[in-house]
Design an enzyme around this catalytic site. Structure first.
Site, PDB file in Angstrom:
ATOM      1  N   CYS A 160       3.572 -32.866 -13.198  1.00  0.00           N
ATOM      2  CA  CYS A 160       3.106 -32.339 -14.482  1.00  0.00           C
ATOM      3  C   CYS A 160       2.852 -33.435 -15.510  1.00  0.00           C
ATOM      4  O   CYS A 160       2.250 -33.189 -16.559  1.00  0.00           O
ATOM      5  CB  CYS A 160       4.111 -31.346 -15.027  1.00  0.00           C
ATOM      6  SG  CYS A 160       4.433 -29.991 -13.893  1.00  0.00           S
ATOM      7  N   HIS A 164       2.940 -31.184 -22.463  1.00  0.00           N
ATOM      8  CA  HIS A 164       2.861 -30.441 -21.208  1.00  0.00           C
ATOM      9  C   HIS A 164       3.271 -29.001 -21.475  1.00  0.00           C
ATOM     10  O   HIS A 164       4.253 -28.740 -22.166  1.00  0.00           O
ATOM     11  CB  HIS A 164       3.776 -31.102 -20.174  1.00  0.00           C
ATOM     12  CG  HIS A 164       3.939 -30.282 -18.937  1.00  0.00           C
ATOM     13  ND1 HIS A 164       2.872 -29.689 -18.297  1.00  0.00           N
ATOM     14  CD2 HIS A 164       5.049 -29.928 -18.230  1.00  0.00           C
ATOM     15  CE1 HIS A 164       3.320 -29.019 -17.253  1.00  0.00           C
ATOM     16  NE2 HIS A 164       4.624 -29.145 -17.186  1.00  0.00           N
ATOM     17  N   ASN A 172       2.151 -22.621 -16.720  1.00  0.00           N
ATOM     18  CA  ASN A 172       2.294 -24.055 -16.470  1.00  0.00           C
ATOM     19  C   ASN A 172       1.286 -24.465 -15.397  1.00  0.00           C
ATOM     20  O   ASN A 172       1.454 -24.144 -14.218  1.00  0.00           O
ATOM     21  CB  ASN A 172       3.736 -24.327 -16.017  1.00  0.00           C
ATOM     22  CG  ASN A 172       3.976 -25.792 -15.686  1.00  0.00           C
ATOM     23  OD1 ASN A 172       3.053 -26.581 -15.566  1.00  0.00           O
ATOM     24  ND2 ASN A 172       5.239 -26.145 -15.516  1.00  0.00           N
TER      25      ASN A 172
HETATM   26  O1  UT7 Z   1       6.724 -28.693 -15.306  1.00  0.00           O
HETATM   27  C1  UT7 Z   1       8.083 -28.598 -15.127  1.00  0.00           C
HETATM   28  C2  UT7 Z   1       8.326 -27.283 -14.506  1.00  0.00           C
HETATM   29  N1  UT7 Z   1       9.469 -26.538 -14.770  1.00  0.00           N
HETATM   30  C3  UT7 Z   1       9.974 -26.212 -15.992  1.00  0.00           C
HETATM   31  O2  UT7 Z   1       9.641 -26.691 -17.020  1.00  0.00           O
HETATM   32  C4  UT7 Z   1      11.022 -25.156 -15.938  1.00  0.00           C
HETATM   33  C5  UT7 Z   1      12.067 -25.327 -16.979  1.00  0.00           C
HETATM   34  N2  UT7 Z   1      12.914 -24.165 -17.028  1.00  0.00           N
HETATM   35  C6  UT7 Z   1      12.556 -23.019 -17.653  1.00  0.00           C
HETATM   36  O3  UT7 Z   1      11.471 -22.905 -18.182  1.00  0.00           O
HETATM   37  C7  UT7 Z   1      13.596 -21.922 -17.746  1.00  0.00           C
HETATM   38  O4  UT7 Z   1      14.795 -22.395 -17.186  1.00  0.00           O
HETATM   39  C8  UT7 Z   1      13.165 -20.606 -17.049  1.00  0.00           C
HETATM   40  C9  UT7 Z   1      12.053 -19.925 -17.829  1.00  0.00           C
HETATM   41  C10 UT7 Z   1      12.745 -20.861 -15.614  1.00  0.00           C
HETATM   42  C11 UT7 Z   1      14.355 -19.637 -17.030  1.00  0.00           C
HETATM   43  O5  UT7 Z   1      14.814 -19.402 -18.343  1.00  0.00           O
HETATM   44  P1  UT7 Z   1      16.354 -19.569 -18.716  1.00  0.00           P
HETATM   45  O6  UT7 Z   1      16.479 -19.206 -20.121  1.00  0.00           O
HETATM   46  O7  UT7 Z   1      16.790 -20.942 -18.290  1.00  0.00           O
HETATM   47  O8  UT7 Z   1      17.012 -18.465 -17.835  1.00  0.00           O
HETATM   48  P2  UT7 Z   1      18.191 -18.602 -16.751  1.00  0.00           P
HETATM   49  O9  UT7 Z   1      17.687 -19.205 -15.509  1.00  0.00           O
HETATM   50  O10 UT7 Z   1      19.374 -19.225 -17.433  1.00  0.00           O
HETATM   51  O11 UT7 Z   1      18.506 -17.085 -16.485  1.00  0.00           O
HETATM   52  C12 UT7 Z   1      19.040 -16.215 -17.509  1.00  0.00           C
HETATM   53  C13 UT7 Z   1      19.187 -14.815 -16.942  1.00  0.00           C
HETATM   54  C14 UT7 Z   1      19.902 -14.800 -15.601  1.00  0.00           C
HETATM   55  O12 UT7 Z   1      20.637 -13.625 -15.523  1.00  0.00           O
HETATM   56  P3  UT7 Z   1      22.219 -13.639 -15.864  1.00  0.00           P
HETATM   57  O13 UT7 Z   1      22.820 -14.634 -14.913  1.00  0.00           O
HETATM   58  O14 UT7 Z   1      22.322 -14.047 -17.304  1.00  0.00           O
HETATM   59  O15 UT7 Z   1      22.594 -12.217 -15.604  1.00  0.00           O
HETATM   60  C15 UT7 Z   1      18.794 -14.734 -14.593  1.00  0.00           C
HETATM   61  O16 UT7 Z   1      19.176 -14.145 -13.382  1.00  0.00           O
HETATM   62  O17 UT7 Z   1      17.888 -14.252 -16.691  1.00  0.00           O
HETATM   63  C16 UT7 Z   1      17.772 -13.877 -15.307  1.00  0.00           C
HETATM   64  N3  UT7 Z   1      16.402 -14.143 -14.892  1.00  0.00           N
HETATM   65  C17 UT7 Z   1      15.386 -13.282 -15.075  1.00  0.00           C
HETATM   66  N4  UT7 Z   1      15.335 -12.048 -15.601  1.00  0.00           N
HETATM   67  C18 UT7 Z   1      14.144 -11.450 -15.660  1.00  0.00           C
HETATM   68  C19 UT7 Z   1      15.904 -15.271 -14.310  1.00  0.00           C
HETATM   69  N5  UT7 Z   1      14.595 -15.145 -14.119  1.00  0.00           N
HETATM   70  C20 UT7 Z   1      14.243 -13.922 -14.572  1.00  0.00           C
HETATM   71  C21 UT7 Z   1      13.013 -13.243 -14.650  1.00  0.00           C
HETATM   72  N6  UT7 Z   1      13.010 -11.998 -15.204  1.00  0.00           N
HETATM   73  N7  UT7 Z   1      11.855 -13.760 -14.225  1.00  0.00           N
END
Ligand code: UT7
Length: 306
Positions: free
Chosen positions: A108, A233, A263
């Protein structure tokens, strides 16, 4: 005599997948995706070389030149059409060119790497007069469409810029790095499918980008308050907000497309650049920062005088 961007072009494939479409396929919601990432929809089914060629053709037209005026092509991509030969050769072929070309894989962060590499090539003795820098990625082909942790984030697209010698414009500072010990937090497995520790990538990205922008500004003898335009990005609007807050840069200075593209990896900085251009923000003399991060973990920032 230095180097400026003379033309910009973009390309997005026609097929749109909205958050509501994803709600039908996996346990997620439009509200969750928007709140956690700022993304509303993404494009899919793109082919890297086709999108890259389309964006390149538009950038050449925007520069008011002909394809024959390009004498080097750099393609930043982590989703090449095939491994051999380089996908950039499909772009040179499409443009009817036989000049040098190569692919760069810095995920990226690829467009920032490509931009600085083009500068270096042009300033070397006997270097090209005009370099076409393309960022293109077809992330939809490496996404696991059953994994809600990644499928919600990525999309396909391309952006391109023509760099040419000119008295206007300059590269003032640059910073590049990789943390190879973090390769495992974002990678493609043997099935060529993305595996990501989202939370860890998020945390590392905020730190790396903040430091990288600071380093590039230091080199340029500038401070965050000197920045007019940020082309970040487009991974997650919360990452952009966190970086801006740490650097004390108002969000209004950033230009973002991720709500409609997701992204798009190496395409995201030039897509943001095209949006800034359309908004009239890229005026001669403006201080513009392009900054990216991604798999590797690779990061890169360039500070440019437009
Ligand atoms: O170019 C580089 C590429 N990658 C990135 O930049 C990714 C960087 N990371 C992110 O953008 C974020 O970490 C995400 C958008 C992927 C996830 O957001 P988050 O705020 O870090 O969520 P999390 O992984 O901490 O999950 C929070 C909750 C979890 O549930 P519990 O454990 O709190 O019950 C997940 O299971 O949200 C749940 N969850 C979802 N719920 C609905 C995870 N993904 C989803 C989803 N829909 N798609």
């Amino acid at each position: 005599m230095t180097i400026r961007i003379a033309g910009i072009g973009t390309s997005l494939p026609p097929t749109i997948v909205t958050n509501h479409d994803l709600e039908q396929r996996m346990d997620t919601s439009d509200a969750w995706i928007r709140e956690r990432s700022g993304i509303g929809e993404r494009r899919v089914s793109g082919v890297t070389s086709e999108m890259g060629l389309d964006a390149a053709t538009k950038a050449i037209e925007d520069a008011g030149i002909g394809a024959g005026d390009i004498d080097f092509v750099l393609l930043a991509t982590c989703t090449p059409d095939q491994v051999i030969p380089a996908t950039s050769t499909q772009i040179t072929r499409g443009l009817g060119l036989t000049c040098g070309s190569m692919d760069i894989n810095a995920a990226c962060a690829g467009f920032a790497y490509g931009y600085a590499a083009a500068f270096g090539l042009m300033l070397a003795p006997g270097g090209p007069n005009r370099v076409l820098v393309v960022g293109a990625d077809a992330m939809s082909k490496v996404v696991d469409w059953t994994d809600r942790g990644t499928a919600i984030l990525f999309g396909d697209g391309a952006g391109a810029a023509v760099l040419e010698r000119h008295e206007q414009g300059d590269l003032l500072g640059q910073d590049f790095g990789v943390a190879g010990d973090l390769r495992e937090i974002l990678y493609c497995n043997h099935a060529d499918t993305i595996v990501m520790e989202g939370r860890e990538v998020f945390k590392r990205a905020v730190r790396a980008v903040t430091q990288s922008v600071k380093n590039a500004l230091d080199q340029a003898g500038l401070t965050p308050s000197d920045i007019d335009v940020v082309l970040p990005h487009q991974a997650n609007v919360r990452i952009i907000e966190a970086v801006c807050s740490r650097l004390d840069i108002p969000m209004e200075k950033t230009h973002n497309v991720l709500e409609h593209t997701g992204n798009t990896s190496a395409a995201s900085i030039p897509l943001a650049m095209a949006a800034a251009n359309e908004a009239g923000a890229l005026q001669p003399g403006k201080i513009v920062v392009m900054t990216g991060f991604g798999a590797g973990m690779a990061w890169g920032s360039v500070v440019v005088r437009w």
